[in-house]
Design a protein around this motif. Sequence first.
Motif, PDB file in Angstrom:
ATOM      1  N   PRO A 148       0.802  -1.220   0.000  1.00  0.00           N
ATOM      2  CA  PRO A 148       0.000   0.000   0.000  1.00  0.00           C
ATOM      3  C   PRO A 148       0.841   1.280   0.000  1.00  0.00           C
ATOM      4  O   PRO A 148       2.021   1.242  -0.313  1.00  0.00           O
ATOM      5  N   HIS A 149       0.235   2.351   0.333  1.00  0.00           N
ATOM      6  CA  HIS A 149       0.751   3.698   0.142  1.00  0.00           C
ATOM      7  C   HIS A 149       2.126   3.976   0.754  1.00  0.00           C
ATOM      8  O   HIS A 149       2.702   5.037   0.554  1.00  0.00           O
ATOM      9  N   LEU A 150       2.664   2.976   1.477  1.00  0.00           N
ATOM     10  CA  LEU A 150       3.963   3.128   2.136  1.00  0.00           C
ATOM     11  C   LEU A 150       4.898   4.018   1.336  1.00  0.00           C
ATOM     12  O   LEU A 150       5.289   3.667   0.235  1.00  0.00           O
ATOM     13  N   GLY A 151       5.247   5.130   1.852  1.00  0.00           N
ATOM     14  CA  GLY A 151       6.284   5.935   1.215  1.00  0.00           C
ATOM     15  C   GLY A 151       5.835   6.777   0.054  1.00  0.00           C
ATOM     16  O   GLY A 151       6.636   7.536  -0.477  1.00  0.00           O
ATOM     17  N   CYS A 152       4.599   6.683  -0.370  1.00  0.00           N
ATOM     18  CA  CYS A 152       4.220   7.508  -1.515  1.00  0.00           C
ATOM     19  C   CYS A 152       4.191   8.974  -1.093  1.00  0.00           C
ATOM     20  O   CYS A 152       3.520   9.322  -0.133  1.00  0.00           O
ATOM     21  N   PRO A 153       4.927   9.816  -1.797  1.00  0.00           N
ATOM     22  CA  PRO A 153       5.005  11.220  -1.396  1.00  0.00           C
ATOM     23  C   PRO A 153       3.758  12.007  -1.797  1.00  0.00           C
ATOM     24  O   PRO A 153       3.648  13.188  -1.501  1.00  0.00           O
ATOM     25  N   ASN A 154       2.827  11.347  -2.451  1.00  0.00           N
ATOM     26  CA  ASN A 154       1.752  12.101  -3.088  1.00  0.00           C
ATOM     27  C   ASN A 154       0.374  11.776  -2.519  1.00  0.00           C
ATOM     28  O   ASN A 154       0.220  10.905  -1.680  1.00  0.00           O
ATOM     29  N   ASP A 155      -0.602  12.494  -3.019  1.00  0.00           N
ATOM     30  CA  ASP A 155      -1.977  12.228  -2.622  1.00  0.00           C
ATOM     31  C   ASP A 155      -2.880  12.556  -3.811  1.00  0.00           C
ATOM     32  O   ASP A 155      -3.593  13.564  -3.814  1.00  0.00           O
ATOM     33  N   CYS A 156      -2.847  11.706  -4.825  1.00  0.00           N
ATOM     34  CA  CYS A 156      -3.612  11.957  -6.049  1.00  0.00           C
ATOM     35  C   CYS A 156      -5.105  12.006  -5.712  1.00  0.00           C
ATOM     36  O   CYS A 156      -5.555  11.299  -4.812  1.00  0.00           O
ATOM     37  N   VAL A 157      -5.842  12.792  -6.486  1.00  0.00           N
ATOM     38  CA  VAL A 157      -7.253  13.026  -6.134  1.00  0.00           C
ATOM     39  C   VAL A 157      -8.099  11.751  -6.111  1.00  0.00           C
ATOM     40  O   VAL A 157      -9.097  11.689  -5.406  1.00  0.00           O
ATOM     41  N   PHE A 158      -7.692  10.734  -6.877  1.00  0.00           N
ATOM     42  CA  PHE A 158      -8.516   9.529  -7.003  1.00  0.00           C
ATOM     43  C   PHE A 158      -8.066   8.403  -6.074  1.00  0.00           C
ATOM     44  O   PHE A 158      -8.672   7.340  -6.052  1.00  0.00           O
ATOM     45  N   CYS A 159      -7.000   8.621  -5.313  1.00  0.00           N
ATOM     46  CA  CYS A 159      -6.351   7.507  -4.616  1.00  0.00           C
ATOM     47  C   CYS A 159      -6.774   7.409  -3.156  1.00  0.00           C
ATOM     48  O   CYS A 159      -6.775   8.407  -2.440  1.00  0.00           O
ATOM     49  N   ASN A 160      -7.076   6.195  -2.739  1.00  0.00           N
ATOM     50  CA  ASN A 160      -7.444   5.993  -1.329  1.00  0.00           C
ATOM     51  C   ASN A 160      -6.416   5.122  -0.624  1.00  0.00           C
ATOM     52  O   ASN A 160      -6.714   4.497   0.376  1.00  0.00           O
ATOM     53  N   GLN A 161      -5.210   5.092  -1.158  1.00  0.00           N
ATOM     54  CA  GLN A 161      -4.263   4.118  -0.599  1.00  0.00           C
ATOM     55  C   GLN A 161      -3.794   4.475   0.808  1.00  0.00           C
ATOM     56  O   GLN A 161      -3.348   3.601   1.538  1.00  0.00           O
ATOM     57  N   LYS A 162      -3.918   5.756   1.171  1.00  0.00           N
ATOM     58  CA  LYS A 162      -3.574   6.097   2.556  1.00  0.00           C
ATOM     59  C   LYS A 162      -4.525   5.385   3.493  1.00  0.00           C
ATOM     60  O   LYS A 162      -4.148   4.875   4.527  1.00  0.00           O
TER      61      LYS A 162
ATOM     62  N   GLY B 281       0.469  -1.617  -6.416  1.00  0.00           N
ATOM     63  CA  GLY B 281      -0.013  -0.573  -5.513  1.00  0.00           C
ATOM     64  C   GLY B 281       1.102   0.346  -5.052  1.00  0.00           C
ATOM     65  O   GLY B 281       2.283   0.062  -5.203  1.00  0.00           O
ATOM     66  N   GLY B 282       0.684   1.475  -4.489  1.00  0.00           N
ATOM     67  CA  GLY B 282       1.668   2.401  -3.929  1.00  0.00           C
ATOM     68  C   GLY B 282       2.693   2.839  -4.945  1.00  0.00           C
ATOM     69  O   GLY B 282       2.467   2.836  -6.143  1.00  0.00           O
ATOM     70  N   SER B 283       3.831   3.232  -4.437  1.00  0.00           N
ATOM     71  CA  SER B 283       4.931   3.688  -5.284  1.00  0.00           C
ATOM     72  C   SER B 283       6.158   2.978  -4.782  1.00  0.00           C
ATOM     73  O   SER B 283       6.880   3.485  -3.933  1.00  0.00           O
ATOM     74  N   PHE B 284       6.372   1.801  -5.325  1.00  0.00           N
ATOM     75  CA  PHE B 284       7.357   0.903  -4.727  1.00  0.00           C
ATOM     76  C   PHE B 284       8.711   1.572  -4.505  1.00  0.00           C
ATOM     77  O   PHE B 284       9.314   1.449  -3.444  1.00  0.00           O
TER      78      PHE B 284
ATOM     79  N   THR C  23       5.400   1.850  -9.976  1.00  0.00           N
ATOM     80  CA  THR C  23       5.839   3.034  -9.237  1.00  0.00           C
ATOM     81  C   THR C  23       5.463   4.303  -9.982  1.00  0.00           C
ATOM     82  O   THR C  23       4.863   4.260 -11.053  1.00  0.00           O
ATOM     83  N   ARG C  24       5.828   5.437  -9.370  1.00  0.00           N
ATOM     84  CA  ARG C  24       5.554   6.733  -9.984  1.00  0.00           C
ATOM     85  C   ARG C  24       6.708   7.148 -10.899  1.00  0.00           C
ATOM     86  O   ARG C  24       7.853   6.814 -10.619  1.00  0.00           O
ATOM     87  N   PRO C  25       6.411   7.932 -11.936  1.00  0.00           N
ATOM     88  CA  PRO C  25       7.480   8.356 -12.849  1.00  0.00           C
ATOM     89  C   PRO C  25       8.551   9.210 -12.157  1.00  0.00           C
ATOM     90  O   PRO C  25       9.712   9.192 -12.566  1.00  0.00           O
TER      91      PRO C  25
ATOM     92  N   LYS D 107      -3.673  16.245  -9.353  1.00  0.00           N
ATOM     93  CA  LYS D 107      -2.646  16.392  -8.292  1.00  0.00           C
ATOM     94  C   LYS D 107      -1.654  15.228  -8.318  1.00  0.00           C
ATOM     95  O   LYS D 107      -1.343  14.620  -7.286  1.00  0.00           O
ATOM     96  N   ARG D 108      -1.168  14.946  -9.533  1.00  0.00           N
ATOM     97  CA  ARG D 108      -0.212  13.854  -9.662  1.00  0.00           C
ATOM     98  C   ARG D 108       1.164  14.228  -9.104  1.00  0.00           C
ATOM     99  O   ARG D 108       1.973  13.366  -8.812  1.00  0.00           O
ATOM    100  N   GLY D 109       1.449  15.540  -9.041  1.00  0.00           N
ATOM    101  CA  GLY D 109       2.714  15.947  -8.436  1.00  0.00           C
ATOM    102  C   GLY D 109       3.920  15.851  -9.354  1.00  0.00           C
ATOM    103  O   GLY D 109       5.052  15.967  -8.908  1.00  0.00           O
TER     104      GLY D 109
HETATM  105  S1  SF4 Z   1      -2.123   6.905  -7.075  1.00  0.00           S
HETATM  106 FE1  SF4 Z   1      -0.049   6.192  -6.682  1.00  0.00          FE
HETATM  107  S2  SF4 Z   1       1.125   8.090  -6.755  1.00  0.00           S
HETATM  108 FE2  SF4 Z   1      -0.993   8.728  -6.425  1.00  0.00          FE
HETATM  109  S3  SF4 Z   1      -1.227   8.852  -4.208  1.00  0.00           S
HETATM  110 FE3  SF4 Z   1      -1.874   6.791  -4.819  1.00  0.00          FE
HETATM  111  S4  SF4 Z   1      -0.043   5.561  -4.534  1.00  0.00           S
HETATM  112 FE4  SF4 Z   1       0.625   7.673  -4.578  1.00  0.00          FE
END
Ligand code: SF4
Length: 356
Positions: free
Chosen positions: A12-26, A63-66, A97-99, A134-136
């Motif tokens: 899961p969201h472990l370590g992801c620096p972001n909070d995209c509008v569609f994501c509930n991984q937190k 999931g998340g951003s490995f 992961t994220r780009p 809000k992809r960051g």
């Molecule tokens: S979609 Fe991916 S990059 Fe965006 S907040 Fe969720 S885990 Fe992080």
Amino acid sequence: MSKINIIPIFVPHLGCPNDCVFCNQKKIAQASTDVDKSFVKDRIEEYLSYFKDKTNTEIAFYGGSFTAIDRDIQNSLLQVAKEYKEAGKVKSIRLSTRPDCIDEKILENLKDHLVDTIELGVQSLDEKVLELSKRGHNASCVYQASQMIKDFGFNLGLQQMLGLPGDSKESCYYTACEFKKIGPKFVRIYPSLVIKQTSMEKDYKAGKYKPISFDETIEISKELVKFYELNGIEVIRLGLQPTENIQLGKDVVAGPFHPSIRQFVDGEIFYDIIYNFLKDKNITKEEVTIFASNKNISNISGQKSAIKKRLINNLKLKNLRLTYKDLDENHLILSYKDKIEEIDIRKLIKTEIVCD
Ligand code: SF4
């Protein structure tokens, strides 16, 4: 080649620096923080015990951003996967992961851990869509990360979403054209869903975000699937990720939720091919038999035989029989009047996506 058996490990969201509008991984991360090396080992053993054919098995960290996870944690998870690969018990390792979480050091580390495939959650290459979601990161970050991944010799996968804030059919097609230039090995397509406890949910409830409709999803996805396939890019998934912990009525507030979107899309593609083929030959008011593989029979039939019924009605056919024949998925045999014709469906696919 035998089918790939996937061992999914949801990080899961472990370590992801972001909070995209569609994501509930937190939210998911709060409920499941137990992904450690013994979890990974147990998961691998569990899945290996299910597979009859163990020759083509892949460990997939979803999931998340490995690569944004703390390096020691990444390595402790990867080390387990590496040991299974070295022992010949699994064939390959993939992660997503994220780009903006890709650089040379990260890629060297993944090479050392025998990772084969890296999927980037790109979602769109339209700057406005990236910003509103809000992809960051911006689009140029995607081109750089993709190039680096390819230069290091990894397989590259790109994920695309439809119906994000600010998105349109045109921006989805633009992203597809840019993906073609990047040249990934495969893509995944996810229609955006409004998930509970996301900023998208707030915007939806405030009337600031309108989800893409089911019909638009099918229309756009149909063109994307045809476009990618015509360009030699495999669409390995269209729709929901089974590990995304998403259930209708529980986590999904709105959006084009359906567990079989791919079947709808493939059915529409077959409808167009068969309709145009028979129409061009003026085949109406006839009995037609189509011989096809089992998978294609189910696509041509459609959910509740909807595609088959439309073909019969719109071509005014007397009857349309679907009969199994040992054919590959690119071929159909059509029998009508006193004729039998084999068609290569790849030669009849047309897409409305035109790139500059
Ligand atoms: S979609 Fe991916 S990059 Fe965006 S907040 Fe969720 S885990 Fe992080």
